[in-house]
Design an enzyme around this catalytic site. Structure first.
Site, mmCIF file in Angstrom:
data_model
loop_
_atom_site.group_PDB
_atom_site.id
_atom_site.type_symbol
_atom_site.label_atom_id
_atom_site.label_comp_id
_atom_site.label_asym_id
_atom_site.label_seq_id
_atom_site.Cartn_x
_atom_site.Cartn_y
_atom_site.Cartn_z
ATOM 1 N N HIS A 87 0.840 -1.201 0.000
ATOM 2 C CA HIS A 87 0.000 0.000 0.000
ATOM 3 C C HIS A 87 0.872 1.246 0.000
ATOM 4 O O HIS A 87 0.588 2.214 -0.694
ATOM 5 C CB HIS A 87 -0.930 -0.001 1.208
ATOM 6 C CG HIS A 87 -1.967 1.072 1.157
ATOM 7 N ND1 HIS A 87 -3.016 1.155 2.044
ATOM 8 C CD2 HIS A 87 -2.120 2.135 0.333
ATOM 9 C CE1 HIS A 87 -3.772 2.205 1.760
ATOM 10 N NE2 HIS A 87 -3.244 2.827 0.728
ATOM 11 N N GLU A 135 1.948 8.040 -4.686
ATOM 12 C CA GLU A 135 2.694 7.625 -3.497
ATOM 13 C C GLU A 135 4.060 8.313 -3.447
ATOM 14 O O GLU A 135 4.528 8.697 -2.379
ATOM 15 C CB GLU A 135 2.843 6.109 -3.475
ATOM 16 C CG GLU A 135 1.553 5.364 -3.185
ATOM 17 C CD GLU A 135 1.018 5.664 -1.791
ATOM 18 O OE1 GLU A 135 1.781 5.543 -0.814
ATOM 19 O OE2 GLU A 135 -0.170 6.036 -1.684
ATOM 20 N N HIS A 139 4.619 10.877 -0.472
ATOM 21 C CA HIS A 139 5.417 10.280 0.594
ATOM 22 C C HIS A 139 6.872 10.024 0.208
ATOM 23 O O HIS A 139 7.766 10.195 1.023
ATOM 24 C CB HIS A 139 4.782 8.959 1.038
ATOM 25 C CG HIS A 139 3.330 9.064 1.331
ATOM 26 N ND1 HIS A 139 2.835 9.842 2.353
ATOM 27 C CD2 HIS A 139 2.244 8.516 0.717
ATOM 28 C CE1 HIS A 139 1.507 9.755 2.373
ATOM 29 N NE2 HIS A 139 1.134 8.973 1.383
#
Length: 269
Positions: A87, A135, A139
């Site tokens: 994830h 992502e 992040h």
């Protein structure tokens, strides 16, 4: 012994990685984008996105992903996906990463086959590359303060190594825990099976399906800044994602649904 540094992981650079100055041209920094920024540059908010101490490496179970959505019909499970998938890898206590580091398909083209299997999008309308790029931007740019994650290529390489290191399927198989529509599991027995490798601070998350069954959905593995297992992440601020699930309750058995590629929304009816 699992609290020691993972042998395959990278070490921290003596100097923090700082991202390229957005005022410079893309051509000047092309090699930095792909292979990692090595030299410091003046970025006004570098302290805010390089101040994190903990990361969460999160794996999700495709057999329960649909149950985590408000609209289960939006999900899909590709035929080549038959195991736990990534994830994300999220630095904690970071409000906003710098938006100045783009990601292109060419950055991960050598990893695409592995990523499609181990980090696929499970949403019908959401291509996998879009998932990966989000992502990275949300992040990965913040994680790039660590030398071994200081480019899109290195960030995704490390995620794949972490997934191989944390082989949840093998741990569960040894403990005789397998996907089933009939047999629920207790939190204590799952935690006991995973903790020797993932650490005592791992988080086991569930979702509630439309029949009010508790269903195992995710595992979150806290890692410290130097990528050792375990980190006091509870002192951190808000999580990097809105919660998709909740901690599995110690007193309520939960199901570990099998993967059903044809009917991913209702693997157990």
């Amino acid at each position: 012994m699992w609290s020691s540094v993972l042998p395959l992981l990278v070490t921290i650079s003596p100097a923090l990685l700082f991202l390229p100055d957005h005022t410079n041209t893309q051509d000047e920094h092309w090699q930095d984008y792909k292979y990692g920024r090595q030299q410091d540059s003046e970025v006004p908010d570098k302290k805010s996105f390089c101040s994190w101490k903990c990361l969460l490496f999160t794996l999700q179970w495709p057999g329960a992903f649909c149950q985590s959505l408000d609209e289960p019909s939006l999900c899909k499970i590709p035929q080549n996906v038959n195991n736990w998938t990534i994830h994300g890898l999220w630095p904690l206590r970071v409000r906003d990463c710098c938006k100045c580091w783009p990601m292109f398909k060419s950055d991960v083209q050598d990893l695409e086959a592995e990523l499609q299997e181990h980090w696929p999008s499970l949403l019908q309308s959401h291509p996998s590359f879009l998932f990966w790029r989000e992502e990275w931007i949300k992040h990965g740019v913040c994680a790039a303060c660590v030398e071994g994650m200081n480019s899109p290529l290195r960030y995704f390489q490390l995620n794949l190594k972490l997934r191989a290191q944390f082989d949840i399927h093998k741990l569960l198989e040894v403990a005789d825990i397998s996907p089933s529509c009939e047999r629920p599991y207790k939190l204590s027995e799952v935690h006991q099976a995973l903790a020797p490798l993932l650490g005592e601070k791992l988080q086991i998350q569930c979702v509630t399906d439309d029949q009010e069954r508790e269903v195992w959905f995710q595992v979150k593995i806290p890692l410290s800044h130097n990528l050792t297992v375990g980190c006091d992440h509870h002192v951190d601020a808000d999580p990097p994602h809105p919660p998709h699930g909740h901690p599995c309750h110690p007193q309520t058995p939960f199901y570990y649904f099998p993967i059903d590629h044809q009917q991913p929304q209702t693997p157990c009816g």
